[in-house]
Design a protein around this motif. Structure first.
Motif, PDB file in Angstrom:
ATOM      1  N   SER A 115      -6.003 -24.789 -14.461  1.00  9.39           N
ATOM      2  CA  SER A 115      -5.714 -23.932 -15.611  1.00  9.39           C
ATOM      3  C   SER A 115      -4.232 -23.586 -15.575  1.00  9.39           C
ATOM      4  O   SER A 115      -3.573 -23.700 -14.535  1.00  9.39           O
ATOM      5  CB  SER A 115      -6.554 -22.655 -15.552  1.00  9.39           C
ATOM      6  OG  SER A 115      -6.155 -21.850 -14.459  1.00  9.39           O
ATOM      7  N   ALA A 116      -3.694 -23.145 -16.706  1.00  4.02           N
ATOM      8  CA  ALA A 116      -2.293 -22.745 -16.757  1.00  4.02           C
ATOM      9  C   ALA A 116      -2.037 -21.589 -15.799  1.00  4.02           C
ATOM     10  O   ALA A 116      -1.012 -21.556 -15.095  1.00  4.02           O
ATOM     11  CB  ALA A 116      -1.905 -22.358 -18.183  1.00  4.02           C
ATOM     12  N   ARG A 117      -2.978 -20.643 -15.734  1.00  2.00           N
ATOM     13  CA  ARG A 117      -2.826 -19.505 -14.837  1.00  2.00           C
ATOM     14  C   ARG A 117      -2.776 -19.965 -13.377  1.00  2.00           C
ATOM     15  O   ARG A 117      -1.976 -19.497 -12.587  1.00  2.00           O
ATOM     16  CB  ARG A 117      -3.967 -18.518 -15.028  1.00  2.00           C
ATOM     17  CG  ARG A 117      -3.917 -17.361 -14.031  1.00  2.00           C
ATOM     18  CD  ARG A 117      -5.047 -16.415 -14.217  1.00  2.00           C
ATOM     19  NE  ARG A 117      -4.669 -15.445 -15.243  1.00  2.00           N
ATOM     20  CZ  ARG A 117      -5.443 -14.453 -15.627  1.00  2.00           C
ATOM     21  NH1 ARG A 117      -6.627 -14.281 -15.106  1.00  2.00           N
ATOM     22  NH2 ARG A 117      -5.038 -13.610 -16.550  1.00  2.00           N
ATOM     23  N   GLU A 118      -3.633 -20.906 -13.030  1.00  2.00           N
ATOM     24  CA  GLU A 118      -3.682 -21.415 -11.668  1.00  2.00           C
ATOM     25  C   GLU A 118      -2.383 -22.159 -11.322  1.00  2.00           C
ATOM     26  O   GLU A 118      -1.843 -22.000 -10.223  1.00  2.00           O
ATOM     27  CB  GLU A 118      -4.886 -22.349 -11.543  1.00  2.00           C
ATOM     28  CG  GLU A 118      -5.167 -22.854 -10.158  1.00  2.00           C
ATOM     29  CD  GLU A 118      -6.416 -23.719 -10.118  1.00  2.00           C
ATOM     30  OE1 GLU A 118      -6.970 -23.844  -9.022  1.00  2.00           O
ATOM     31  OE2 GLU A 118      -6.830 -24.267 -11.165  1.00  2.00           O
ATOM     32  N   LEU A 119      -1.876 -22.954 -12.261  1.00  2.00           N
ATOM     33  CA  LEU A 119      -0.609 -23.654 -12.027  1.00  2.00           C
ATOM     34  C   LEU A 119       0.528 -22.662 -11.814  1.00  2.00           C
ATOM     35  O   LEU A 119       1.348 -22.824 -10.907  1.00  2.00           O
ATOM     36  CB  LEU A 119      -0.267 -24.565 -13.204  1.00  2.00           C
ATOM     37  CG  LEU A 119      -0.928 -25.929 -13.240  1.00  2.00           C
ATOM     38  CD1 LEU A 119      -0.523 -26.672 -14.501  1.00  2.00           C
ATOM     39  CD2 LEU A 119      -0.583 -26.736 -12.012  1.00  2.00           C
ATOM     40  N   LYS A 120       0.567 -21.636 -12.651  1.00  2.00           N
ATOM     41  CA  LYS A 120       1.621 -20.633 -12.524  1.00  2.00           C
ATOM     42  C   LYS A 120       1.570 -19.960 -11.152  1.00  2.00           C
ATOM     43  O   LYS A 120       2.588 -19.779 -10.491  1.00  2.00           O
ATOM     44  CB  LYS A 120       1.474 -19.574 -13.627  1.00  2.00           C
ATOM     45  CG  LYS A 120       2.597 -18.554 -13.635  1.00  2.00           C
ATOM     46  CD  LYS A 120       2.323 -17.438 -14.621  1.00  2.00           C
ATOM     47  CE  LYS A 120       2.682 -17.868 -16.007  1.00  2.00           C
ATOM     48  NZ  LYS A 120       2.592 -16.752 -16.974  1.00  2.00           N
ATOM     49  N   ARG A 121       0.354 -19.640 -10.697  1.00  2.00           N
ATOM     50  CA  ARG A 121       0.186 -19.003  -9.394  1.00  2.00           C
ATOM     51  C   ARG A 121       0.627 -19.935  -8.265  1.00  2.00           C
ATOM     52  O   ARG A 121       1.315 -19.531  -7.335  1.00  2.00           O
ATOM     53  CB  ARG A 121      -1.270 -18.579  -9.224  1.00  2.00           C
ATOM     54  CG  ARG A 121      -1.558 -17.842  -7.921  1.00  2.00           C
ATOM     55  CD  ARG A 121      -3.020 -17.462  -7.766  1.00  2.00           C
ATOM     56  NE  ARG A 121      -3.977 -18.496  -8.054  1.00  2.00           N
ATOM     57  CZ  ARG A 121      -4.275 -19.520  -7.232  1.00  2.00           C
ATOM     58  NH1 ARG A 121      -3.677 -19.617  -6.077  1.00  2.00           N
ATOM     59  NH2 ARG A 121      -5.184 -20.407  -7.572  1.00  2.00           N
ATOM     60  N   LYS A 122       0.240 -21.195  -8.345  1.00  2.00           N
ATOM     61  CA  LYS A 122       0.597 -22.147  -7.296  1.00  2.00           C
ATOM     62  C   LYS A 122       2.094 -22.427  -7.273  1.00  2.00           C
ATOM     63  O   LYS A 122       2.676 -22.595  -6.198  1.00  2.00           O
ATOM     64  CB  LYS A 122      -0.197 -23.442  -7.463  1.00  2.00           C
ATOM     65  CG  LYS A 122      -1.649 -23.298  -7.066  1.00  2.00           C
ATOM     66  CD  LYS A 122      -2.370 -24.625  -7.092  1.00  2.00           C
ATOM     67  CE  LYS A 122      -3.781 -24.447  -6.542  1.00  2.00           C
ATOM     68  NZ  LYS A 122      -4.428 -25.744  -6.319  1.00  2.00           N
ATOM     69  N   LEU A 123       2.698 -22.474  -8.430  1.00  2.00           N
ATOM     70  CA  LEU A 123       4.149 -22.692  -8.476  1.00  2.00           C
ATOM     71  C   LEU A 123       4.892 -21.475  -7.917  1.00  2.00           C
ATOM     72  O   LEU A 123       5.882 -21.629  -7.198  1.00  2.00           O
ATOM     73  CB  LEU A 123       4.599 -22.998  -9.906  1.00  2.00           C
ATOM     74  CG  LEU A 123       4.121 -24.337 -10.476  1.00  2.00           C
ATOM     75  CD1 LEU A 123       4.490 -24.445 -11.944  1.00  2.00           C
ATOM     76  CD2 LEU A 123       4.674 -25.506  -9.687  1.00  2.00           C
TER      77      LEU A 123
ATOM     78  N   GLN B 208      -1.988 -30.928 -19.204  1.00  2.00           N
ATOM     79  CA  GLN B 208      -2.652 -29.672 -18.868  1.00  2.00           C
ATOM     80  C   GLN B 208      -3.296 -29.131 -20.124  1.00  2.00           C
ATOM     81  O   GLN B 208      -2.658 -29.026 -21.160  1.00  2.00           O
ATOM     82  CB  GLN B 208      -1.656 -28.660 -18.298  1.00  2.00           C
ATOM     83  CG  GLN B 208      -2.295 -27.472 -17.585  1.00  2.00           C
ATOM     84  CD  GLN B 208      -2.899 -26.428 -18.523  1.00  2.00           C
ATOM     85  OE1 GLN B 208      -2.344 -26.121 -19.566  1.00  2.00           O
ATOM     86  NE2 GLN B 208      -4.033 -25.897 -18.147  1.00  2.00           N
ATOM     87  N   ASP B 209      -4.582 -28.810 -20.017  1.00  2.00           N
ATOM     88  CA  ASP B 209      -5.326 -28.286 -21.158  1.00  2.00           C
ATOM     89  C   ASP B 209      -6.375 -27.321 -20.614  1.00  2.00           C
ATOM     90  O   ASP B 209      -7.279 -27.725 -19.873  1.00  2.00           O
ATOM     91  CB  ASP B 209      -5.991 -29.451 -21.901  1.00  2.00           C
ATOM     92  CG  ASP B 209      -6.729 -29.023 -23.152  1.00  2.00           C
ATOM     93  OD1 ASP B 209      -7.082 -27.824 -23.281  1.00  2.00           O
ATOM     94  OD2 ASP B 209      -6.980 -29.889 -24.000  1.00  2.00           O
ATOM     95  N   ASP B 210      -6.223 -26.046 -20.962  1.00  4.23           N
ATOM     96  CA  ASP B 210      -7.157 -25.035 -20.448  1.00  4.23           C
ATOM     97  C   ASP B 210      -8.593 -25.288 -20.898  1.00  4.23           C
ATOM     98  O   ASP B 210      -9.539 -25.033 -20.142  1.00  4.23           O
ATOM     99  CB  ASP B 210      -6.713 -23.631 -20.861  1.00  4.23           C
ATOM    100  CG  ASP B 210      -5.591 -23.092 -19.989  1.00  4.23           C
ATOM    101  OD1 ASP B 210      -5.404 -23.610 -18.871  1.00  4.23           O
ATOM    102  OD2 ASP B 210      -4.911 -22.140 -20.419  1.00  4.23           O
TER     103      ASP B 210
END
Length: 162
Positions: free
Chosen positions: A27-35, A58-60
């Motif tokens: 998810s976009a949220r997960e990518l943001k957290r991992k980055l 990427q597509d939620d």
């Protein structure tokens, strides 16, 4: 042989996110957290995620569909799946749509989980039935589904003894 010194070139958020998405949906949220955990934050991260969305990497919504199918096939119930989707910022209305569209027989899934966990034998007593019900509730099945599954298990055991 001497080692090469590590390059001082900074890693681009886009490259890191693309490598993460190559392994599985995020998810976009997960990518943001991992980055952010890798020290990549701010505008570069937002731009990278937006670019990945524009390129359909990427597509939620696709992420939510994949997660739902995956968790349902692992034997989790709709309430557990709903809670996990919420942690990824999937809107409640979309979660309802996905669960309604999912072609999952939740009662059959609950019965399958009981068979896997406890074998083909029915519950020996009330306390055992309660333990089995708690197991299904923890896996995210609705109370009505749990009640039907635990009673169906008792009914099936009675039919086998006849």
């Amino acid at each position: 042989m001497p080692r090469k010194p590590p390059s001082e070139k900074p890693v681009a958020a886009y490259d890191v996110a693309l490598r993460l998405l190559a392994r599985r949906e995020h998810s976009a949220r997960e990518l943001k957290r991992k980055l952010a955990a890798r020290g990549l934050e701010g505008g570069e991260t937002r731009e990278a995620i937006d670019r990945l969305k524009d390129q359909h990497y990427q597509d939620d919504d696709r992420f939510a569909q994949v997660l739902l199918r995956s968790r349902a096939s692992q034997g989790y119930g709709p309430q557990r799946i709903r809670a996990e989707l919420k942690t990824h910022a999937v809107p409640e209305a979309r979660i309802r749509e996905l669960l309604d569209e999912a072609e999952v027989d939740w009662e059959a899934s609950a019965l399958d989980q009981l068979r896997r966990r406890y074998g083909g034998k029915g519950a020996a007593d009330h306390a055992e039935r309660v333990r089995r019900a708690q197991f299904l509730l923890r896996r995210g099945f609705a109370a009505a589904t749990v009640r039907r599954a635990t009673h169906a298990e008792v009914d099936d055991a009675a039919d086998e003894s006849d």
